[in-house]
Design a protein around this motif. Structure first.
Motif, PDB file in Angstrom:
ATOM      1  N   GLY A 168       0.829  -1.209   0.000  1.00 55.02           N
ATOM      2  CA  GLY A 168       0.000   0.000   0.000  1.00 55.02           C
ATOM      3  C   GLY A 168       0.858   1.251   0.000  1.00 55.02           C
ATOM      4  N   TYR A 169       1.949   1.231   0.780  1.00 52.55           N
ATOM      5  CA  TYR A 169       2.876   2.358   0.804  1.00 52.55           C
ATOM      6  C   TYR A 169       3.498   2.563  -0.568  1.00 52.55           C
ATOM      7  CZ  TYR A 169       7.360   4.708   1.587  1.00 52.55           C
ATOM      8  OH  TYR A 169       8.452   5.541   1.494  1.00 52.55           O
ATOM      9  N   GLY A 170       3.905   1.465  -1.201  1.00 51.49           N
ATOM     10  CA  GLY A 170       4.504   1.565  -2.524  1.00 51.49           C
ATOM     11  C   GLY A 170       3.543   2.148  -3.536  1.00 51.49           C
ATOM     12  N   GLU A 171       2.300   1.717  -3.499  1.00 49.09           N
ATOM     13  CA  GLU A 171       1.307   2.234  -4.435  1.00 49.09           C
ATOM     14  C   GLU A 171       1.095   3.732  -4.228  1.00 49.09           C
ATOM     15  OE1 GLU A 171      -3.336   1.474  -5.828  1.00 49.09           O
ATOM     16  OE2 GLU A 171      -2.388   0.152  -4.338  1.00 49.09           O
ATOM     17  N   SER A 172       1.055   4.160  -2.972  1.00 51.40           N
ATOM     18  CA  SER A 172       0.854   5.585  -2.699  1.00 51.40           C
ATOM     19  C   SER A 172       2.044   6.410  -3.182  1.00 51.40           C
ATOM     20  CB  SER A 172       0.640   5.810  -1.197  1.00 51.40           C
ATOM     21  OG  SER A 172       1.817   5.511  -0.451  1.00 51.40           O
ATOM     22  N   GLN A 173       3.255   5.874  -3.026  1.00 43.61           N
ATOM     23  CA  GLN A 173       4.444   6.586  -3.506  1.00 43.61           C
ATOM     24  C   GLN A 173       4.438   6.721  -5.022  1.00 43.61           C
ATOM     25  OE1 GLN A 173       7.275   7.966  -1.618  1.00 43.61           O
ATOM     26  NE2 GLN A 173       5.489   7.910  -0.261  1.00 43.61           N
ATOM     27  N   LEU A 174       4.034   5.676  -5.702  1.00 42.70           N
ATOM     28  CA  LEU A 174       4.084   5.678  -7.167  1.00 42.70           C
ATOM     29  C   LEU A 174       2.877   6.358  -7.795  1.00 42.70           C
ATOM     30  CD1 LEU A 174       5.567   2.147  -7.949  1.00 42.70           C
ATOM     31  CD2 LEU A 174       6.728   4.334  -7.633  1.00 42.70           C
ATOM     32  N   SER A 175       1.919   6.755  -6.983  1.00 39.21           N
ATOM     33  CA  SER A 175       0.794   7.514  -7.537  1.00 39.21           C
ATOM     34  C   SER A 175       1.251   8.870  -8.043  1.00 39.21           C
ATOM     35  CB  SER A 175      -0.298   7.689  -6.476  1.00 39.21           C
ATOM     36  OG  SER A 175       0.184   8.461  -5.382  1.00 39.21           O
ATOM     37  N   ALA A 176       2.460   9.281  -7.629  1.00 46.60           N
ATOM     38  CA  ALA A 176       3.040  10.545  -8.106  1.00 46.60           C
ATOM     39  C   ALA A 176       4.110  10.309  -9.165  1.00 46.60           C
ATOM     40  CB  ALA A 176       3.645  11.314  -6.932  1.00 46.60           C
ATOM     41  N   SER A 177       4.180   9.086  -9.704  1.00 50.41           N
ATOM     42  CA  SER A 177       5.168   8.760 -10.727  1.00 50.41           C
ATOM     43  C   SER A 177       4.637   9.165 -12.102  1.00 50.41           C
ATOM     44  CB  SER A 177       5.453   7.250 -10.711  1.00 50.41           C
ATOM     45  OG  SER A 177       4.343   6.536 -11.224  1.00 50.41           O
ATOM     46  N   PRO A 178       5.455   9.068 -13.159  1.00 50.43           N
ATOM     47  CA  PRO A 178       4.973   9.420 -14.503  1.00 50.43           C
ATOM     48  C   PRO A 178       3.800   8.580 -14.979  1.00 50.43           C
ATOM     49  CG  PRO A 178       7.368   9.350 -14.465  1.00 50.43           C
ATOM     50  CD  PRO A 178       6.893   8.793 -13.154  1.00 50.43           C
ATOM     51  N   HIS A 179       3.585   7.387 -14.352  1.00 48.92           N
ATOM     52  CA  HIS A 179       2.482   6.520 -14.766  1.00 48.92           C
ATOM     53  C   HIS A 179       1.689   6.071 -13.537  1.00 48.92           C
ATOM     54  CE1 HIS A 179       3.662   6.275 -18.970  1.00 48.92           C
ATOM     55  NE2 HIS A 179       4.905   6.151 -18.552  1.00 48.92           N
ATOM     56  N   PRO A 180       0.887   6.972 -12.963  1.00 45.68           N
ATOM     57  CA  PRO A 180       0.115   6.605 -11.761  1.00 45.68           C
ATOM     58  C   PRO A 180      -0.863   5.467 -12.007  1.00 45.68           C
ATOM     59  CG  PRO A 180      -0.638   8.703 -12.677  1.00 45.68           C
ATOM     60  CD  PRO A 180       0.632   8.355 -13.385  1.00 45.68           C
ATOM     61  N   ASP A 181      -1.272   5.265 -13.258  1.00 43.65           N
ATOM     62  CA  ASP A 181      -2.192   4.178 -13.570  1.00 43.65           C
ATOM     63  C   ASP A 181      -1.552   2.812 -13.352  1.00 43.65           C
ATOM     64  OD1 ASP A 181      -0.628   5.197 -15.835  1.00 43.65           O
ATOM     65  OD2 ASP A 181      -1.506   3.534 -16.959  1.00 43.65           O
ATOM     66  N   ARG A 182      -0.197   2.787 -13.310  1.00 47.96           N
ATOM     67  CA  ARG A 182       0.511   1.512 -13.093  1.00 47.96           C
ATOM     68  C   ARG A 182       1.086   1.403 -11.689  1.00 47.96           C
ATOM     69  NH1 ARG A 182       3.434   2.139 -18.445  1.00 47.96           N
ATOM     70  NH2 ARG A 182       5.355   2.193 -17.219  1.00 47.96           N
ATOM     71  N   ALA A 183       0.667   2.298 -10.796  1.00 47.60           N
ATOM     72  CA  ALA A 183       1.275   2.365  -9.463  1.00 47.60           C
ATOM     73  C   ALA A 183       1.177   1.043  -8.709  1.00 47.60           C
ATOM     74  CB  ALA A 183       0.630   3.491  -8.654  1.00 47.60           C
ATOM     75  N   LYS A 184      -0.004   0.443  -8.683  1.00 50.35           N
ATOM     76  CA  LYS A 184      -0.181  -0.802  -7.931  1.00 50.35           C
ATOM     77  C   LYS A 184       0.644  -1.923  -8.542  1.00 50.35           C
ATOM     78  CE  LYS A 184      -3.739  -3.937  -6.170  1.00 50.35           C
ATOM     79  NZ  LYS A 184      -5.216  -4.184  -6.076  1.00 50.35           N
ATOM     80  N   ARG A 185       0.581  -2.051  -9.854  1.00 48.01           N
ATOM     81  CA  ARG A 185       1.316  -3.125 -10.529  1.00 48.01           C
ATOM     82  C   ARG A 185       2.818  -2.943 -10.368  1.00 48.01           C
ATOM     83  NH1 ARG A 185       0.298  -3.574 -16.795  1.00 48.01           N
ATOM     84  NH2 ARG A 185       1.550  -1.686 -16.752  1.00 48.01           N
ATOM     85  N   ASP A 186       3.297  -1.701 -10.517  1.00 44.79           N
ATOM     86  CA  ASP A 186       4.734  -1.464 -10.394  1.00 44.79           C
ATOM     87  C   ASP A 186       5.220  -1.701  -8.973  1.00 44.79           C
ATOM     88  OD1 ASP A 186       4.808  -0.832 -13.038  1.00 44.79           O
ATOM     89  OD2 ASP A 186       5.122   1.318 -12.774  1.00 44.79           O
ATOM     90  N   ALA A 187       4.430  -1.295  -7.976  1.00 44.81           N
ATOM     91  CA  ALA A 187       4.812  -1.515  -6.581  1.00 44.81           C
ATOM     92  C   ALA A 187       4.952  -3.007  -6.297  1.00 44.81           C
ATOM     93  CB  ALA A 187       3.780  -0.885  -5.652  1.00 44.81           C
ATOM     94  N   GLU A 188       4.040  -3.781  -6.829  1.00 43.68           N
ATOM     95  CA  GLU A 188       4.088  -5.231  -6.634  1.00 43.68           C
ATOM     96  C   GLU A 188       5.272  -5.856  -7.372  1.00 43.68           C
ATOM     97  OE1 GLU A 188       1.245  -8.298  -8.495  1.00 43.68           O
ATOM     98  OE2 GLU A 188       0.422  -7.912  -6.489  1.00 43.68           O
ATOM     99  N   THR A 189       5.501  -5.407  -8.598  1.00 39.42           N
ATOM    100  CA  THR A 189       6.625  -5.933  -9.381  1.00 39.42           C
ATOM    101  C   THR A 189       7.948  -5.691  -8.676  1.00 39.42           C
ATOM    102  OG1 THR A 189       5.457  -5.615 -11.477  1.00 39.42           O
ATOM    103  CG2 THR A 189       7.858  -5.754 -11.572  1.00 39.42           C
ATOM    104  N   LEU A 190       8.123  -4.504  -8.148  1.00 37.73           N
ATOM    105  CA  LEU A 190       9.375  -4.175  -7.450  1.00 37.73           C
ATOM    106  C   LEU A 190       9.526  -4.986  -6.164  1.00 37.73           C
ATOM    107  CD1 LEU A 190       9.464  -0.301  -7.948  1.00 37.73           C
ATOM    108  CD2 LEU A 190      10.884  -2.018  -9.087  1.00 37.73           C
ATOM    109  N   LEU A 191       8.436  -5.188  -5.464  1.00 35.12           N
ATOM    110  CA  LEU A 191       8.515  -5.964  -4.225  1.00 35.12           C
ATOM    111  C   LEU A 191       8.861  -7.421  -4.520  1.00 35.12           C
ATOM    112  CD1 LEU A 191       8.215  -6.090  -1.168  1.00 35.12           C
ATOM    113  CD2 LEU A 191       5.762  -6.515  -1.501  1.00 35.12           C
ATOM    114  N   LEU A 192       8.215  -8.003  -5.522  1.00 36.48           N
ATOM    115  CA  LEU A 192       8.499  -9.393  -5.870  1.00 36.48           C
ATOM    116  C   LEU A 192       9.935  -9.552  -6.346  1.00 36.48           C
ATOM    117  CD1 LEU A 192       5.176 -10.347  -7.720  1.00 36.48           C
ATOM    118  CD2 LEU A 192       5.893 -11.024  -5.422  1.00 36.48           C
TER     119      LEU A 192
END
Length: 315
Positions: free
Chosen positions: A8-32
Motif C-alpha cells: 500500500g505504501y509503494g502504491e501511494s508513492q508511485l501515484s506521483a510517478s509518470p504513470h500513476p495508472d501503473r502504481a499498484k502493478r509497479d509496486a508489486e513488481t518491485l517488491l516481488l
C-alpha cells in the motif's frame, strides 16, 4: 509493518510517478523482484512482517521508479518473445512491437530453403561459428545457401537475433552493434539462453564489420525517432534510454538512408531486408527501398493498425 502495508505504501508513492495508472502493478513488481518470490507466495504471506534493510531497499527502488526510471532497468530484466532478457541502460528496452519484426523474419526463412524437401530437417542448434571463425561453405557466395545467413544490424540487447535463433536454430546469425556495452549485454543474454554457439557478435557501424560477406536476410530495428520529437517522449524514454538507439536526425531517417543501400549490397539475389519503422514513415521508407533497387516492398501493421514492419526483396 507487513508486506501488505508496504505494498500500500509503494502504491501511494508511485501515484506521483509518470504513470500513476501503473502504481499498484509497479509496486508489486518491485517488491516481488526484491524478495525473489512470486505473486502466489506474496498472497499467502501478505501478513508477514517486512522491515529492516529489505524495507529500506524497497523504498529506494520505489524512489527510482517515482523519478521515472523504467522498471525494466530497475529490475534488470524484461520479457520479449516469451524469453527473459537482461537489460541495462546501455540498451533499448525491447518493445512488444518488435516481436512483429521477429515473426515476419521467422516466416521468411522457409522461403529461402531450396534444398530437396526430402532432406529438410530443423535442428535446435547449429554452431555456425567455431572458435570465432565462420565455417567454410562450398558454392557461389552470391547464391542462396542453407543454413540461411541472417544479419541483425544494431542488435542492442540481442533480442531479435536470439529470438530468431530460438525459432530457427539452423540459421547462421551475425549480430552487429556500434556499442561495446550493448554487445556485452547481448552476449550475456545469448549465453544465458543457450544460443552463444549460433550467434556471432561484431562491433562496428552498420554493415562495416561484414563488408565482404553476403546474407540471405538483413534485419534491423534501427533508431528512427526524429530528434525534434524528443520533448514529446515520456520521461522514461527521454531521460533514461540510450539516445544512440533512439534518435536519427530531424526526420528519423538518417540510419535508414545509410542502412538500406548497404543492405542491398550485402544481400544475395533473392534475399530479404526486414525493418521496423516509425509512425508515418511508410512513404519515405518505400521510396528509400525502391531507390536502392529493392522490389516486392510490403508493410505489415502492428496491433493498432500502424505500419510497423517493412519487408522487401533484392531481385
Amino acid at each position: 509493518m507487513t508486506l501488505r502495508d508496504f505494498l500500500g505504501y509503494g502504491e501511494s508513492q508511485l501515484s506521483a510517478s509518470p504513470h500513476p495508472d501503473r502504481a499498484k502493478r509497479d509496486a508489486e513488481t518491485l517488491l516481488l523482484h526484491l524478495i525473489g518470490k512470486n505473486k502466489a507466495w506474496l498472497m499467502a504471506h501478505a501478513s508477514d512482517d517486512f522491515a529492516g534493510c529489505t524495507a529500506i531497499r524497497y523504498a529506494g527502488l520505489l524512489e527510482r521508479r517515482r523519478k521515472g526510471e523504467p522498471i525494466q532497468y530497475i529490475t534488470g530484466e524484461t520479457e520479449f518473445y516469451g524469453l527473459p532478457f537482461r537489460v541495462t541502460p546501455d540498451v533499448l528496452i525491447p518493445r512488444p512491437e518488435t516481436e512483429h519484426l521477429v515473426e515476419k523474419v521467422v516466416r521468411l526463412i522457409p522461403a529461402l530453403d531450396r534444398r530437396p524437401k526430402k532432406v529438410f530437417s530443423i535442428r535446435k542448434t547449429h554452431p555456425a561459428f567455431r572458435d570465432g571463425e565462420r565455417t567454410q561453405r562450398e558454392g557461389d557466395p552470391d547464391q542462396i545457401s542453407w543454413p540461411p545467413r541472417v544479419l541483425d544490424v544494431g542488435t542492442g540487447s540481442g533480442c531479435i537475433a536470439i529470438s530468431i535463433a530460438h525459432d530457427w536454430g539452423e540459421a547462421d546469425i551475425t549480430a552487429v552493434d556500434s556499442s561495446a556495452s550493448a554487445l556485452e549485454v547481448a552476449r550475456s543474454n545469448s549465453e544465458k539462453l543457450g544460443f552463444a554457439e549460433c550467434i556471432r557478435f561484431l562491433q562496428g557501424d552498420l554493415l562495416a564489420p561484414v563488408a565482404e560477406e553476403r546474407f540471405e536476410i538483413v534485419v534491423s530495428n534501427p533508431p528512427y525517432v526524429p530528434t525534434v520529437d524528443r520533448d514529446s517522449l515520456s520521461v522514461e524514454v527521454r531521460d533514461h534510454e540510450p539516445a544512440l538507439a533512439l534518435f536519427a536526425g530531424n526526420d528519423g531517417l538518417d540510419i535508414y538512408s545509410r542502412l538500406i543501400p548497404q543492405a542491398f549490397a550485402a544481400l544475395v539475389p533473392g534475399g530479404f531486408i526486414a525493418l521496423e519503422i516509425g509512425y508515418a514513415q511508410q512513404p519515405a521508407i518505400h521510396s528509400l527501398l525502391a531507390t536502392a533497387g529493392f522490389t516486392d516492398i510490403q508493410f505489415a501493421p502492428d496491433l493498432q493498425g500502424i505500419p510497423r514492419v517493412a519487408i522487401a526483396r533484392r531481385p
